[in-house]
Design a protein around this motif. Structure first.
Motif, short mmCIF file in Angstrom:
data_model
loop_
_atom_site.label_atom_id
_atom_site.label_comp_id
_atom_site.label_asym_id
_atom_site.label_seq_id
_atom_site.Cartn_x
_atom_site.Cartn_y
_atom_site.Cartn_z
N MET A 179 0.83 -1.18 0.00
CA MET A 179 0.00 0.00 0.00
C MET A 179 0.88 1.25 0.00
O MET A 179 1.97 1.24 0.55
N PHE A 180 0.41 2.28 -0.63
CA PHE A 180 1.15 3.53 -0.64
C PHE A 180 0.20 4.68 -0.40
O PHE A 180 -1.00 4.58 -0.63
N ASN A 181 0.75 5.80 0.10
CA ASN A 181 -0.06 6.93 0.50
C ASN A 181 -0.01 8.10 -0.46
O ASN A 181 -0.88 8.97 -0.43
N VAL A 182 1.03 8.16 -1.29
CA VAL A 182 1.22 9.25 -2.25
C VAL A 182 1.81 8.65 -3.52
O VAL A 182 2.66 7.76 -3.46
N VAL A 183 1.39 9.17 -4.66
CA VAL A 183 1.98 8.79 -5.94
C VAL A 183 2.79 9.97 -6.44
O VAL A 183 2.29 11.10 -6.47
N ILE A 184 4.04 9.71 -6.81
CA ILE A 184 4.89 10.74 -7.41
C ILE A 184 5.21 10.26 -8.81
O ILE A 184 5.70 9.15 -9.00
N VAL A 185 4.90 11.10 -9.79
CA VAL A 185 5.06 10.69 -11.18
C VAL A 185 5.72 11.82 -11.99
O VAL A 185 5.47 12.99 -11.74
N ASP A 186 6.54 11.42 -12.92
CA ASP A 186 7.11 12.36 -13.88
C ASP A 186 6.20 12.33 -15.11
O ASP A 186 5.57 11.30 -15.37
N ASN A 187 6.11 13.40 -15.83
CA ASN A 187 5.29 13.38 -17.03
C ASN A 187 5.94 12.58 -18.15
O ASN A 187 5.26 12.00 -18.98
N ASP A 188 7.25 12.51 -18.17
CA ASP A 188 7.99 11.84 -19.24
C ASP A 188 8.31 10.40 -18.83
O ASP A 188 9.34 10.13 -18.24
N LEU A 189 7.39 9.49 -19.14
CA LEU A 189 7.57 8.07 -18.82
C LEU A 189 7.68 7.27 -20.12
O LEU A 189 7.03 7.62 -21.11
#
Length: 80
Positions: free
Chosen positions: A1-11
């Motif tokens: 389980m995770f509480n925050v998603v961190i994503v880059d736009n360039d995947l």
């Protein structure tokens, strides 16, 4: 389980905006805070997709920790 998603736009193979939309469409992730990091000019689109915070690279990378803390505190406040 995770509480925050961190994503880059360039995947590779998928952009971060699409990932945000897909994540927010999942019932069990609808309220999970999402932070997008990007050097691209996509901030308006990111907000429309449903991010909870947008940090421009490289200038705001040092704000990741404080942004996570803020979002988790806001989420905790909404639950109480």
């Amino acid at each position: 389980m995770f509480n925050v998603v961190i994503v880059d736009n360039d995947l590779p193979g998928l952009n971060g905006l699409e990932l945000v939309l897909r994540t927010k469409s999942l019932a069990h992730r609808r309220h999970t805070p999402i932070i997008m990091l990007s050097g691209d000019d996509c901030e308006k689109e990111a907000w429309r997709a449903g991010v909870d915070a947008f940090l421009r690279k490289p200038e705001a990378v040092d704000q990741i920790s404080s942004t996570i803390t803020r979002l988790l505190e806001e989420q905790k406040g909404r639950r109480n």
